[in-house]
Scaffold this motif. Sequence first.
Motif, PDB file in Angstrom:
ATOM      1  N   VAL A  68       0.857  -1.181   0.000  1.00 30.44           N
ATOM      2  CA  VAL A  68       0.000   0.000   0.000  1.00 30.44           C
ATOM      3  C   VAL A  68       0.895   1.233   0.000  1.00 30.44           C
ATOM      4  O   VAL A  68       1.787   1.363   0.835  1.00 30.44           O
ATOM      5  N   VAL A  69       0.667   2.125  -0.982  1.00 33.31           N
ATOM      6  CA  VAL A  69       1.441   3.365  -1.084  1.00 33.31           C
ATOM      7  C   VAL A  69       0.467   4.530  -1.225  1.00 33.31           C
ATOM      8  O   VAL A  69      -0.692   4.332  -1.618  1.00 33.31           O
ATOM      9  N   PRO A  70       0.911   5.727  -0.931  1.00 35.91           N
ATOM     10  CA  PRO A  70       0.018   6.884  -1.099  1.00 35.91           C
ATOM     11  C   PRO A  70      -0.471   6.981  -2.543  1.00 35.91           C
ATOM     12  O   PRO A  70       0.264   6.686  -3.482  1.00 35.91           O
ATOM     13  N   SER A  71      -1.718   7.377  -2.715  1.00 33.52           N
ATOM     14  CA  SER A  71      -2.324   7.454  -4.036  1.00 33.52           C
ATOM     15  C   SER A  71      -2.976   8.808  -4.223  1.00 33.52           C
ATOM     16  O   SER A  71      -2.910   9.676  -3.343  1.00 33.52           O
ATOM     17  N   LEU A  72      -3.619   8.993  -5.357  1.00 36.21           N
ATOM     18  CA  LEU A  72      -4.327  10.240  -5.623  1.00 36.21           C
ATOM     19  C   LEU A  72      -5.584  10.331  -4.762  1.00 36.21           C
ATOM     20  O   LEU A  72      -6.230   9.322  -4.488  1.00 36.21           O
ATOM     21  N   THR A  73      -5.955  11.542  -4.413  1.00 34.07           N
ATOM     22  CA  THR A  73      -7.249  11.743  -3.762  1.00 34.07           C
ATOM     23  C   THR A  73      -8.317  11.687  -4.845  1.00 34.07           C
ATOM     24  O   THR A  73      -8.013  11.740  -6.046  1.00 34.07           O
ATOM     25  N   VAL A  74      -9.565  11.592  -4.436  1.00 35.37           N
ATOM     26  CA  VAL A  74     -10.663  11.575  -5.406  1.00 35.37           C
ATOM     27  C   VAL A  74     -10.647  12.857  -6.225  1.00 35.37           C
ATOM     28  O   VAL A  74     -10.813  12.835  -7.444  1.00 35.37           O
ATOM     29  N   GLU A  75     -10.431  13.990  -5.571  1.00 35.26           N
ATOM     30  CA  GLU A  75     -10.404  15.270  -6.292  1.00 35.26           C
ATOM     31  C   GLU A  75      -9.271  15.325  -7.304  1.00 35.26           C
ATOM     32  O   GLU A  75      -9.444  15.795  -8.423  1.00 35.26           O
ATOM     33  N   GLN A  76      -8.091  14.809  -6.947  1.00 29.44           N
ATOM     34  CA  GLN A  76      -6.963  14.790  -7.891  1.00 29.44           C
ATOM     35  C   GLN A  76      -7.272  13.878  -9.081  1.00 29.44           C
ATOM     36  O   GLN A  76      -6.986  14.230 -10.225  1.00 29.44           O
ATOM     37  N   ALA A  77      -7.852  12.727  -8.819  1.00 28.09           N
ATOM     38  CA  ALA A  77      -8.143  11.777  -9.890  1.00 28.09           C
ATOM     39  C   ALA A  77      -9.192  12.320 -10.846  1.00 28.09           C
ATOM     40  O   ALA A  77      -9.110  12.106 -12.053  1.00 28.09           O
ATOM     41  N   LEU A  78     -10.173  13.037 -10.327  1.00 25.69           N
ATOM     42  CA  LEU A  78     -11.261  13.542 -11.160  1.00 25.69           C
ATOM     43  C   LEU A  78     -11.009  14.956 -11.673  1.00 25.69           C
ATOM     44  O   LEU A  78     -11.846  15.498 -12.397  1.00 25.69           O
ATOM     45  N   SER A  79      -9.881  15.559 -11.346  1.00 28.94           N
ATOM     46  CA  SER A  79      -9.634  16.953 -11.709  1.00 28.94           C
ATOM     47  C   SER A  79      -9.625  17.184 -13.223  1.00 28.94           C
ATOM     48  O   SER A  79      -9.997  18.254 -13.681  1.00 28.94           O
ATOM     49  N   GLY A  80      -9.235  16.211 -14.015  1.00 32.17           N
ATOM     50  CA  GLY A  80      -9.207  16.382 -15.463  1.00 32.17           C
ATOM     51  C   GLY A  80     -10.360  15.718 -16.182  1.00 32.17           C
ATOM     52  O   GLY A  80     -10.399  15.692 -17.410  1.00 32.17           O
ATOM     53  N   ALA A  81     -11.315  15.177 -15.439  1.00 29.66           N
ATOM     54  CA  ALA A  81     -12.438  14.469 -16.065  1.00 29.66           C
ATOM     55  C   ALA A  81     -13.361  15.456 -16.760  1.00 29.66           C
ATOM     56  O   ALA A  81     -13.699  16.494 -16.205  1.00 29.66           O
ATOM     57  N   PRO A  82     -13.796  15.133 -17.992  1.00 25.04           N
ATOM     58  CA  PRO A  82     -14.713  16.037 -18.693  1.00 25.04           C
ATOM     59  C   PRO A  82     -16.097  16.077 -18.057  1.00 25.04           C
ATOM     60  O   PRO A  82     -16.811  17.075 -18.178  1.00 25.04           O
ATOM     61  N   ASP A  83     -16.489  15.003 -17.368  1.00 21.15           N
ATOM     62  CA  ASP A  83     -17.796  14.970 -16.707  1.00 21.15           C
ATOM     63  C   ASP A  83     -17.696  14.032 -15.521  1.00 21.15           C
ATOM     64  O   ASP A  83     -16.971  13.039 -15.551  1.00 21.15           O
TER      65      ASP A  83
END
Length: 98
Positions: A68-83
């Motif tokens: 287990v390693v640090p990962s992206l937050t939900v906001e970071q992962a969805l920051s570039g999502a078009p929708d």
Amino acid sequence: MSEITAEQVAHLAYLARIDLSPLEITSLTRDLGQIVDSIAKVSEVATADTPATSHPMPLTNVFRDDVVVPSLTVEQALSGAPDRAGDKFRVPAILDEE
């Protein structure tokens, strides 16, 4: 040398509905003869006490342990999502389902 003949190769080509030229028949006769000879050589040394193998080298699990390693937050992962829909990606329906 093997017992493969040009007539046998031509007959097999006929049965397989493969149109071979005389040059291809000659080449395949030689190649198939070499294959049969190679199998015969292996058969000479493969005795009943020789274990069957599927690979010449022992295989081991090549996967690493899960760490287990640090990962992206939900906001970071969805920051570039078009929708998005809440904390999920929103994509067009492809199966006419809701």
